[in-house]
Write an enzyme that holds these catalytic residues in place. Structure first.
Site, mmCIF file in Angstrom:
data_model
loop_
_atom_site.group_PDB
_atom_site.id
_atom_site.type_symbol
_atom_site.label_atom_id
_atom_site.label_comp_id
_atom_site.label_asym_id
_atom_site.label_seq_id
_atom_site.Cartn_x
_atom_site.Cartn_y
_atom_site.Cartn_z
ATOM 1 N N HIS A 45 0.851 -1.186 0.000
ATOM 2 C CA HIS A 45 0.000 0.000 0.000
ATOM 3 C C HIS A 45 0.887 1.236 0.000
ATOM 4 C CE1 HIS A 45 -3.239 2.732 1.134
ATOM 5 N NE2 HIS A 45 -4.049 1.783 0.711
ATOM 6 N N ASP A 81 -7.844 -5.771 0.032
ATOM 7 C CA ASP A 81 -8.250 -6.581 -1.113
ATOM 8 C C ASP A 81 -7.821 -8.039 -1.023
ATOM 9 O OD1 ASP A 81 -9.613 -4.625 -2.388
ATOM 10 O OD2 ASP A 81 -7.907 -3.915 -3.549
HETATM 11 N N1 ACO Z 1 4.174 -7.754 -4.187
HETATM 12 C C1 ACO Z 1 5.519 -7.774 -4.276
HETATM 13 N N2 ACO Z 1 6.301 -6.678 -4.202
HETATM 14 C C2 ACO Z 1 5.676 -5.509 -4.013
HETATM 15 C C3 ACO Z 1 4.278 -5.396 -3.888
HETATM 16 C C4 ACO Z 1 3.531 -6.580 -3.985
HETATM 17 N N3 ACO Z 1 2.205 -6.553 -3.891
HETATM 18 N N4 ACO Z 1 3.944 -4.107 -3.696
HETATM 19 C C5 ACO Z 1 5.090 -3.405 -3.721
HETATM 20 N N5 ACO Z 1 6.143 -4.258 -3.903
HETATM 21 C C6 ACO Z 1 7.550 -3.880 -3.947
HETATM 22 C C7 ACO Z 1 7.911 -3.224 -5.275
HETATM 23 O O1 ACO Z 1 8.291 -4.183 -6.240
HETATM 24 C C8 ACO Z 1 9.050 -2.327 -4.858
HETATM 25 O O2 ACO Z 1 10.192 -3.117 -4.699
HETATM 26 P P1 ACO Z 1 11.670 -2.512 -5.008
HETATM 27 O O3 ACO Z 1 11.841 -1.394 -4.022
HETATM 28 O O4 ACO Z 1 12.563 -3.666 -4.786
HETATM 29 O O5 ACO Z 1 11.595 -2.036 -6.423
HETATM 30 C C9 ACO Z 1 8.635 -1.845 -3.463
HETATM 31 O O6 ACO Z 1 7.768 -2.864 -2.969
HETATM 32 C C10 ACO Z 1 7.896 -0.536 -3.464
HETATM 33 O O7 ACO Z 1 6.859 -0.598 -4.447
HETATM 34 P P2 ACO Z 1 6.139 0.685 -5.069
HETATM 35 O O8 ACO Z 1 5.439 0.263 -6.318
HETATM 36 O O9 ACO Z 1 7.076 1.842 -5.159
HETATM 37 O O10 ACO Z 1 5.133 1.032 -3.961
HETATM 38 P P3 ACO Z 1 3.839 1.882 -4.167
HETATM 39 O O11 ACO Z 1 3.640 2.658 -2.943
HETATM 40 O O12 ACO Z 1 3.831 2.666 -5.422
HETATM 41 O O13 ACO Z 1 2.785 0.704 -4.355
HETATM 42 C C11 ACO Z 1 0.863 -0.498 -4.629
HETATM 43 C C12 ACO Z 1 1.562 0.587 -3.821
HETATM 44 C C13 ACO Z 1 0.635 0.002 -6.067
HETATM 45 C C14 ACO Z 1 -0.491 -0.761 -3.991
HETATM 46 C C15 ACO Z 1 1.732 -1.781 -4.639
HETATM 47 O O14 ACO Z 1 1.988 -2.221 -3.332
HETATM 48 C C16 ACO Z 1 1.090 -2.898 -5.455
HETATM 49 O O15 ACO Z 1 1.263 -2.927 -6.668
HETATM 50 N N6 ACO Z 1 0.347 -3.832 -4.783
HETATM 51 C C17 ACO Z 1 -0.382 -4.859 -5.469
HETATM 52 C C18 ACO Z 1 -1.725 -4.331 -5.948
HETATM 53 C C19 ACO Z 1 -2.683 -4.108 -4.832
HETATM 54 O O16 ACO Z 1 -2.858 -4.950 -3.951
HETATM 55 N N7 ACO Z 1 -3.380 -2.970 -4.887
HETATM 56 C C20 ACO Z 1 -4.431 -2.641 -3.918
HETATM 57 C C21 ACO Z 1 -4.008 -1.544 -3.007
HETATM 58 S S1 ACO Z 1 -5.251 -1.229 -1.780
HETATM 59 C C22 ACO Z 1 -6.488 -0.486 -2.639
HETATM 60 O O17 ACO Z 1 -6.273 0.195 -3.591
HETATM 61 C C23 ACO Z 1 -7.841 -0.751 -2.220
#
Ligand code: ACO
Length: 384
Positions: A263, A321
């Site tokens: 998140h 989710d």
């Molecule tokens: N699985 C594995 N790795 C992850 C995940 C995940 N679900 N989420 C983030 N990471 C990792 C990224 O690969 C990144 O790794 P790195 O630093 O080695 O490159 C690091 O964590 C940071 O990720 P960002 O994308 O910069 O984090 P951001 O704050 O932009 O992401 C997001 C938030 C988009 C929700 C992300 O966690 C994600 O894609 N999650 C999966 C989708 C999801 O569950 N969305 C629902 C969110 S809740 C809602 O909207 C109701």
């Protein structure tokens, strides 16, 4: 020329866009309040109708006010026949979230006076949308299953009526409670992507329907509201609980994201996911359906493994989710309705934010830093 001194905030991370009294999120400690009330208290003691009132009016209702509000919601559950036609025409040809969006786009045609932009008229629209969205989602689900539409109940609660209209039987109290809980937990969540796009559209002084359509569209993506459907699809692909660890380890090794984890704001356990997780553990002891048992076990094993692998090191915890899928499956909601169900609950959060923002409206107009060339010579098409 590109300005190298410009600081770009990718994804607007860390940028405040407005003051609000609607919602506070403490991402570091995994805490959430709606209008100052802790989400755990609301989940335990309240119900969706009361939470919707709280978000739209700013305070908890007195008994009489809640009764009036409930009656109003019940009286607005029906949708015009043209909405049923849209559902018949497009269901099966596009995702249910897109059908929902199309239906909401058509609702201004039934608004008695779109020129009335008063606070009262807009509140009325928000209440109508809150009442009608679950009806539309249930009708899409019915049509997909080849079942006739059902008229809404005039006695059941918001959540129970949704399950009744979708499944054709009045839900037992456990299922109704579960649905009510999920509606409450999805009702509001600050300036997330879909709320922000609702505000961006609203900031042009576009109407409530147009703003909500923007919210529904934005919710659809798997990085936001679409993650619940994607998470269940992953659990189904895992199939057997014994495969959980290998599947997730392989996915992480291949740099895939595990949907339903992570998140932007929470770097601790999402408190909504914790509520659902606790519910799910109790639910697991009661269910006798082998499919649900399998999904629940996969969800719990995934959560445990992710905690070891990523939660403590990278702050990637389950979000709301992740656990929705097994629970929604238990109350017979098909996975492609998860995101529209989310929209049906969140519409109060979107509209409450919109009304708050309109009190001090300013058109959203950020900047971008141009990095291309300028004054390029125009070459006629036959000389390129
Ligand atoms: N699985 C594995 N790795 C992850 C995940 C995940 N679900 N989420 C983030 N990471 C990792 C990224 O690969 C990144 O790794 P790195 O630093 O080695 O490159 C690091 O964590 C940071 O990720 P960002 O994308 O910069 O984090 P951001 O704050 O932009 O992401 C997001 C938030 C988009 C929700 C992300 O966690 C994600 O894609 N999650 C999966 C989708 C999801 O569950 N969305 C629902 C969110 S809740 C809602 O909207 C109701």
């Amino acid at each position: 020329m590109a300005d190298n001194n410009v600081t770009i905030s990718k994804g607007l991370e860390g940028i405040y866009i407005a003051n609000t009294t609607l919602c506070q999120i403490d991402g570091a400690h995994g805490k959430l309040w709606y209008r100052g009330y802790p989400i755990e208290t609301l989940a335990d003691k309240s119900n969706y109708e009361e939470v919707a009132y709280l978000l739209l009016y700013g305070n908890l209702p007195k008994k009489k006010d809640l009764e009036t509000f409930r009656k109003k919601l019940i009286s607005e559950r029906e949708v015009p026949e043209s909405i049923a036609d849209i559902i018949r025409t497009f269901t099966g040809r596009m995702h249910p979230n897109d059908v929902l969006r199309t239906c909401v786009s058509a609702l201004p045609a039934f608004d008695v006076d779109m020129n009335d932009k008063s606070v009262e008229a807009n509140l009325e629209r928000a209440i109508k949308l809150t009442a009608k969205l679950p009806t539309i989602v249930a009708m899409i689900g019915r049509y997909k299953r080849g079942k006739p539409f059902l008229a809404p109940s005039s006695t059941l609660s918001h959540a129970a009526n949704f399950l009744y209209m979708l499944n054709g039987v009045e839900p037992d109290s456990e299922s109704a409670k579960l649905m009510d809980l999920m509606f409450m937990l999805h009702a509001e969540h600050g300036s997330n992507a879909s709320t922000f796009s609702t505000l961006v559209t609203g900031s042009t002084l576009a109407d409530v329907y147009a703003s909500v359509v923007a919210g529904i569209s934005t919710l659809r993506g798997p990085l936001h509201g679409g993650a619940d459907e994607a998470a269940l699809n992953m659990m189904r692909a895992i199939g057997n609980p014994e495969n959980t660890e290998t599947y997730i380890e392989d996915a992480l090794a291949g740099k895939q994201r595990i949907m339903g984890f992570g998140h932007r704001v929470y770097k601790a356990y999402d408190p909504r996911a914790k509520i659902v997780y606790n519910y799910l553990k109790t639910f697991m002891t009661k269910t006798t359906d082998p499919t649900i048992e399998r999904l629940l076990e996969i969800a719990l094993r995934s959560e445990k493994l992710m905690e070891e692998k990523l939660s403590k090191t990278k702050g990637i915890w389950p979000n709301i989710d992740f656990f929705s899928g097994p629970l929604y499956t238990a109350v017979n909601i098909p996975s492609d309705l998860f995101t529209p169900v989310f929209a049906a609950a969140r519409v109060v959060g979107w509209t409450a934010h919109l009304f708050e923002y309109w009190q001090n409206n300013r058109l959203f107009r950020p900047l971008d830093n141009y990095t291309g060339k300028l004054d390029i010579e125009y070459v006629p098409i036959d000389k390129r």
